[in-house]
Design an enzyme around this catalytic site. Structure first.
Site, short mmCIF file in Angstrom:
data_model
loop_
_atom_site.label_atom_id
_atom_site.label_comp_id
_atom_site.label_asym_id
_atom_site.label_seq_id
_atom_site.Cartn_x
_atom_site.Cartn_y
_atom_site.Cartn_z
N GLY A 1 0.80 -1.20 0.00
CA GLY A 1 0.00 0.00 0.00
C GLY A 1 0.84 1.25 0.00
O GLY A 1 1.98 1.25 -0.45
N LYS B 1 0.20 3.58 7.39
CA LYS B 1 0.28 2.73 6.22
C LYS B 1 -1.12 2.26 5.86
O LYS B 1 -1.83 1.71 6.68
CB LYS B 1 1.15 1.50 6.48
CG LYS B 1 2.61 1.85 6.72
CD LYS B 1 2.87 2.26 8.14
CE LYS B 1 4.36 2.59 8.33
NZ LYS B 1 4.62 3.07 9.71
N ASP C 1 15.03 -10.20 6.42
CA ASP C 1 15.45 -9.18 5.46
C ASP C 1 16.19 -8.05 6.15
O ASP C 1 15.98 -6.87 5.88
CB ASP C 1 14.25 -8.63 4.70
CG ASP C 1 14.67 -7.88 3.42
OD1 ASP C 1 15.79 -8.11 2.95
OD2 ASP C 1 13.87 -7.07 2.93
#
Length: 788
Positions: free
Chosen positions: A27, A43, A137
């Protein structure tokens, strides 16, 4: 950071939106103030994901998991409404750059800063792991630097994307230079994988370099799995601490808590008290704070403020910090992998690793631009609302959803074409459409006019039991499907028709748009056609054999080449190419003057188009491929004939004069092999993989001069695909698609289909007139990907 647009909301819950921070795979991210004056990052989930019940359920669960993380060194979720028509969440806004941005602008950190940074990040991992999460990550782009200490972002919510099979395609989250070996290999990744990544981040912070090199994405992955980190320049004491973290065996790596204690025995809080960052970084944060004050009025953006001006704030779950898109007039870097979270199917790579031999390093000003552009989150190749998942009978498996890319338009001649999209550099474009095949594909998709032809096996392993289907190039929708064409071999495009040989040995011409037969050229008595080798503007050159001397019936096969005028099926001439399998032509190329064939002994023979008479012959000097190895690849461009197999050689197509060669013959006769070649739009540059040295090579067609090379340690016999300034090719043995810049070999983006364990390469077809590349994954997803 960018001003709000008319389409953006102005209020969400108690939060007044001030500006756009960026757009990610899930988004859009906004800077906002709460009713009590707190600055947050809000968000908002994409509309198409909002309508997916499974996604909403996972999103809500992962918001709660993120809230469960208890660490001073992570970015907390402060509010969320997962039941709203458009779900959203708010996190604390951290004013400061990402570690990657700070290194790009100000260079490596001193040892004291690296130790304090490492202690904070290790303690953050303790909290993340205690909540039952694995980051997967951790990289410089996911570490924010503030005067109060570092903050880890993009944890927890990323699992909502990883666990959601919106398209049935998996996701591998990570950056090649900062993945653990097990993650790079596609294996399960646990907490120890985060420790390996943390060590890579700290080595990068101490030197400004990625510890596993700055070559191509594929080269970095190879080094992570098989190589050792380059710790040159890392202070000796830090090298001793980091070395155990790089163990290939996860069980041999230290725990985060132990690593934090070794880095800073006094604890992270003590180490991060006071001026722990270098002066230039602290000064940049102070300047950004002054700009933030100017945003108290709604929709007001400080003059000149762009991505990265206020630092790279992001948050868990596919959200990225602010980033100007190409529409903003900001030139993209020569390599731009996204620094945000992924959408389903996307492998996001780190900035600054171009892996090319010719271009120089980016200038400091360009590196600052890079930091802003890289902040946007990745886009899936096959995912989101643009997916049209149905089988080839037209049965719908998933609705198209709202929007999609929506870039289809009429081309110059009335055909379908795709307009370039405005999106952050390094972000893979959304597909125009995609379909999931319900049966295995038998060949690479073929585009004829505005139709995509897909041949699928109805009964794997059974010869001739297949179906040929025509899909609309613009939408992916089925136009026709006919199992009667399942026995057609070696489909070849010819104008708006497709040519092939059927099981009876006849040449069949089919209207690609409708599937209707145009004509059939039947076999002669005692002779059958085998396959269409090549075509020119008017003629098909068809391989055949005398059926009276087929193998196993008393003599070697006698093979022929027949020229057939496609317009009326007339045989113009037929020439015998020889007897025995050594004389079997395996490939050919033609223009209006000659047709050049290569046989299984790697002998070239040029025949005139007018009569089929031999014009010249030449030997490549390589071993034969009678054992079934890939044949010689022949390409005509700029008045040069290119032959790629054991070597890459160039010839004058009119005379057979040898012009130049690349590669060398090996002791076994030349298996230092090359992949088939792809050509630039103007035909002056050739691209192929030199498997013998593990490089992708760009060469001048006329001179043979190497223009650039990049490491590509993945042997392939598939042709790279060139479209829209990009080179796309699959990685052998891995379900990975790599996109590179054709100008210099710089990395653009990469996609991994982790649901595919077949080890098959992607099958790619470029459609330059439409501006798309058709990509067929090993797991059976066919996507029309914009080539921009």
């Amino acid at each position: 950071m960018r001003p709000l647009q008319d389409s953006d909301p102005r209020q969400l819950g108690q939060y007044r939106l001030l500006a756009r921070l960026g757009a990610g795979g899930m988004g859009r991210v906004y800077l906002a103030h709460s009713s009590t004056g707190r600055t947050v990052a809000v968000k908002v989930v994409r509309q198409d994901l909002s309508s997916d019940d499974e996604f909403r359920e996972r999103f809500a669960r992962e918001v709660e998991m993120a809230r469960a993380v208890s660490s001073r060194w992570t970015v907390p979720v402060v509010d969320a409404d997962t039941e709203a028509q458009t779900p959203w969440l708010a996190t604390a806004y951290i004013l400061g750059p990402t570690l990657g941005e700070a290194l790009a602008d100000h260079g490596p950190l001193p040892e004291s800063s690296v130790r304090a940074l490492g202690a904070g990040l290790a303690e953050a991992l303790v909290g993340i792991h205690a909540a039952g999460l694995v980051h997967r990550d951790l990289k410089p782009g996911n570490v924010l630097l503030s005067p109060e200490g570092p903050r880890v972002i993009d944890f927890g919510i990323a699992r909502a994307v990883d666990g959601t099979r919106i398209t049935g395609t998996g996701v591998v989250v990570g950056s090649p230079g900062f993945m653990s070996p097990e993650q790079a290999s596609g294996a399960a990744t646990g907490p120890a994988g985060d420790v390996f990544a943390l060590a890579s981040v700290l080595a990068n912070a101490a030197t400004g370099r990625a510890p596993f090199g700055e070559g191509s994405a594929a080269g970095q992955l190879y080094q992570v799995v098989h190589g050792q980190p380059d710790l040159t320049g890392v202070p000796a004491a830090l090298t001793h601490i980091l070395a155990p973290c790089f163990a290939k065996d996860p069980a041999r790596r230290p725990a985060p808590r132990d690593l934090a204690a070794v880095l800073c025995p006094q604890g992270a809080t003590a180490a991060l008290t006071g001026a722990w960052l270098p002066g230039p970084v602290t000064a940049a944060i102070a300047r950004a704070a002054a700009q933030l004050v100017d945003l108290e009025s709604p929709n007001r953006l400080p003059p000149g403020a762009r991505g990265g001006d206020l630092g790279g704030h992001g948050s868990p779950g596919g959200w990225g910090p602010g980033a100007p898109t190409p529409a903003d007039g900001v030139p993209g870097p020569s390599m731009a992998w996204s620094d945000g979270g992924p959408r389903d199917g996307t492998v996001l790579l780190s900035p600054g690793h171009e892996g090319v031999t010719s271009p120089g390093p980016a200038s400091p000003s360009r590196r600052r631009l890079l930091a802003g552009v890289l902040a946007a989150a990745g886009t899936a190749l096959v995912g989101g609302g643009a997916v049209l998942a149905y089988d080839l009978t037209g049965k719908t498996h998933a609705n198209a959803g709202g929007g999609g890319r929506g870039a289809g338009a009429a081309g110059p001649s009335g055909g379908f074409s795709v307009k370039p999209s405005a999106r952050p550099a390094g972000v893979a474009p959304e597909p125009v459409w995609s379909v999931r095949l319900t049966k295995p594909a038998d060949a690479t998709p073929l585009v004829v006019g505005q139709t995509v032809l897909v041949k699928t096996e109805d009964n794997a392993g059974s010869v001739g039991v297949a179906t040929l289907t025509g899909l609309d190039l613009a939408t992916g929708r089925q136009r026709w499907s006919d199992p009667g064409y399942g026995d057609l071999n070696d489909l070849t495009a010819f104008g708006t028709d497709v040519l092939a040989v059927n099981r009876d040995g006849g040449l069949v011409v089919v209207d690609a748009a409708t599937g209707s037969p145009v004509r059939t050229v039947p076999p002669d008595p005692g002779h059958v056609f085998m396959s269409v080798l090549t075509v020119n503007a008017s003629t098909a050159f068809v391989l055949g054999r005398q059926v009276s001397a087929t193998p196993g019936t008393g003599g070697p096969a006698a093979y022929t080449l027949t020229a057939v005028r496609v317009a009326d099926g007339a045989r113009l001439w037929q020439q015998q190419t020889g007897t025995g399998d050594h004389a079997l032509p395996s490939s050919a190329v033609a223009d209006d003057q000659q047709v050049v064939l290569a046989d299984h002994t790697h002998q070239l023979t040029a025949r005139t188009v007018a009569s089929g008479a031999v014009r010249w012959t030449a030997g490549l000097g390589e071993s034969s491929d009678l054992a079934g190895n890939p044949p010689v690849d022949l390409t005509l461009a700029s008045g040069v004939l290119l032959a790629a197999r054991g070597r890459l050689t160039a010839w004058n197509p009119s005379t057979g004069t040898h012009l130049w060669s690349q590669g060398s013959l090996t002791a076994d006769g030349g298996q230092d092999s090359y992949s088939p070649t792809a050509l630039s739009a103007d035909g002056t540059r050739a691209y192929c993989v030199h498997n013998g040295v593990g490089q992708l090579v760009a060469s001048d067609v006329r001179s043979g001069q190497t223009r650039w090379t990049i490491d590509y340690p993945n042997p392939t016999y598939h042709r790279p695909v060139l479209a829209g300034g990009l080179i796309l090719l699959g990685v052998t043995g891995q379900p990975v698609l790599v996109a590179l810049k054709s100008a210099d070999g710089g990395d653009e983006w990469q996609y991994r289909d982790s649901s595919d364990d077949s080890g098959n390469e992607w099958r790619l077809t470029a459609v330059p007139s439409a501006g798309v590349v058709l990509a067929l994954t090993g797991s059976g997803v066919l996507a029309a990907l914009p080539a921009d």
